[in-house]
Structures are given as C-alpha cells and as structure tokens.
Design a protein around this motif. Structure first.
Motif, short mmCIF file in Angstrom:
data_model
loop_
_atom_site.label_atom_id
_atom_site.label_comp_id
_atom_site.label_asym_id
_atom_site.label_seq_id
_atom_site.Cartn_x
_atom_site.Cartn_y
_atom_site.Cartn_z
N TYR A 57 0.84 -1.20 0.00
CA TYR A 57 0.00 0.00 0.00
C TYR A 57 0.88 1.25 0.00
O TYR A 57 2.08 1.20 0.31
N ALA A 58 0.27 2.37 -0.37
CA ALA A 58 0.99 3.64 -0.46
C ALA A 58 0.64 4.52 0.74
O ALA A 58 -0.51 4.61 1.14
N ARG A 60 4.86 13.95 2.20
CA ARG A 60 6.23 14.20 1.71
C ARG A 60 7.17 13.08 2.10
O ARG A 60 8.11 12.77 1.37
N SER A 61 6.95 12.48 3.25
CA SER A 61 7.83 11.40 3.69
C SER A 61 7.21 10.02 3.43
O SER A 61 7.68 9.02 3.96
N GLY A 62 6.16 10.01 2.62
CA GLY A 62 5.47 8.76 2.35
C GLY A 62 6.14 7.94 1.27
O GLY A 62 7.26 8.22 0.83
N GLY A 63 5.45 6.92 0.85
CA GLY A 63 5.98 6.02 -0.16
C GLY A 63 5.21 4.71 -0.13
O GLY A 63 4.05 4.67 0.28
N TYR A 64 5.89 3.64 -0.51
CA TYR A 64 5.24 2.32 -0.57
C TYR A 64 5.72 1.43 0.56
O TYR A 64 6.89 1.45 0.93
N VAL A 65 4.78 0.66 1.11
CA VAL A 65 5.05 -0.19 2.27
C VAL A 65 4.46 -1.57 2.02
O VAL A 65 3.36 -1.70 1.49
N VAL A 66 5.19 -2.61 2.40
CA VAL A 66 4.68 -3.98 2.39
C VAL A 66 4.27 -4.34 3.81
O VAL A 66 5.01 -4.08 4.76
N ASP A 67 3.07 -4.89 3.95
CA ASP A 67 2.58 -5.32 5.26
C ASP A 67 3.36 -6.57 5.68
O ASP A 67 3.14 -7.66 5.16
N LYS A 68 4.26 -6.40 6.64
CA LYS A 68 5.14 -7.49 7.03
C LYS A 68 4.38 -8.65 7.67
O LYS A 68 4.80 -9.80 7.60
#
Length: 235
Positions: free
Chosen positions: A53-54, A58-66
C-alpha cells in the motif's frame, strides 16, 4: 536484472524496511530504472496479491505489510519447481488464480541463489499448455463458497439439457473433473455439479444456510475423498 528478478527484489527491499516507506523515486534509483517503470511494477505486485500500500505525504511512499508476507524461506530449488508443477495442475479450477498468487509470494522471498537454481531447473521441465481461455467462473464459485452466498447456476446435464438452479454451495470435489458440491433447491438434495458443465454462475445477495456435507448423498461423484485439512493439517 530482468523484470521478474526486479519484482522479487522489490518485495524483499520493501519487506526489509517495513513499516518504513520507500518512495518510487528512491526505488527507481536503487534499481536503475525510471519512476514510471517502478510504479508499473508496484501496480503489478498489488494486482498479484502482494499486501502493498501507499502512504501519502512528503515522507510517504510504498510499504509492504510485514504481517501478511513470508520471511525468507528455506525451500529448495527442487521444492519450488515441484510447487510450480503441482499448481499448474490447478488450471481451470476454483483455486487457479490463488495458486499463482501463492507461488509468486514464495518466489518473492526465496534467496536469489536458490531462486536462480529453481529457475534453471524449471527451465528444463515441460508441462502441457492449457488451451482453455481463463474464465472468471471458477473464481466466482470459490468466492461464493468463502462468503457463504447462494449461487444462481445455468447448468447442462449429461444429455445437454440446460436448467437454471439456485444452489447453496457446500464445497468442492477435486480430481480429473472438478465438481461444486451444493444443495440444489430444484432437486431438494445435495448434488455435484461438474465445473465444465456450468454455463453461467452468479452469486446472489442471500446468505446460504449452513448444511452438513454428506458425500453419500451425491449421485454424480462419491468415491474416496479426503479433506485438505485432514490430508495436510492446516495448523
């Protein structure tokens, strides 16, 4: 690095830093491609079922739910190839799309050395090409079973006679021919419906009533069957 390798590496990169995000620009520089290419890759990963998900800002990006991905696996190249062979046999069944998604997730977390060895082994294995065009029908049946929704079927019997039936989906019988087990309201009994004879299927809003499954009531199947939970132990 080809696209397949990059997709695997993207998942591992995001998993390694989760829950911190990585921007598309950062990932593009990391893998030496354009930002647009990275965004297409990330979209493909999402569509394949990777819990990605995104995060805005400004400090955001893409993350994988571990919590919903696998850690690096100690799976051998031969085991990976065996999984691919077995899952190929699910083409045309209610679990074909889920099988592809699961196999992709396994590949995504294998160490690169083992993955390369698995790729070389898989390149020496030939399996029949499925000539049947992929259909949304099996997925519709599986979703209705999972959600306990009634199904409206257009079904052809052995003589080719087509009837419309309302069915409470109860389960699946696998084998050379897959069957949907269901309580047929037209027959007022448990019946087995061959998937290749179901012309159309639509999930209804009505919830199906819980019913015990008794294989002895089936007039089209029967035989010796065992549940996946009993066979493999889903612990």
């Amino acid at each position: 690095m080809n696209r397949t390798e990059r997709l695997y590496a993207l998942v591992e990169e995001l998993r390694a830093v989760s829950p911190r995000p990585r921007s598309a620009r950062w990932l593009a520089e990391r893998f030496g491609v354009s930002t647009r290419t990275i965004e297409r890759d990330l979209s493909a990963l999402q569509q394949s079922g990777v819990p990605l998900y995104a995060e805005p800002g400004r400090s955001g990006g893409y993350v994988v739910d571990k919590d919903h991905t696998l850690p690096p696996l100690t799976i051998t190249p031969a085991e990976a190839a065996a999984l691919a062979v077995a899952l190929h046999g699910l083409s045309g069944t209610p679990f074909a799309a889920d099988a592809r998604s699961a196999l992709y997730k396994v590949f995504a977390v294998m160490p690169q050395r083992d993955l390369q060895a698995a790729r070389e082994l898989a390149g020496r294995v030939r399996v029949p090409v499925n000539p049947v065009k992929p259909s949304a029908l099996p997925h519709t049946l599986r979703e209705a079973l999972s959600a306990r929704r009634l199904l409206r079927l257009c079904y052809a019997d052995e003589q080719g006679e087509v009837t419309d039936r309302t069915v409470d989906p109860l389960g699946f019988l696998g084998g050379d021919q897959w069957h949907l087990i269901g309580w047929c309201r037209l027959s007022s009994a448990v019946r087995g419906f061959r998937l290749d004879r179901i012309r159309e299927a639509r999930a209804l809003e009505e919830t199906a009533e819980p019913r015990p499954v008794d294989l002895s009531e089936l007039d089209t199947c029967g035989g010796d069957f065992v549940s996946l939970e009993e066979l493999y132990g889903f612990a």
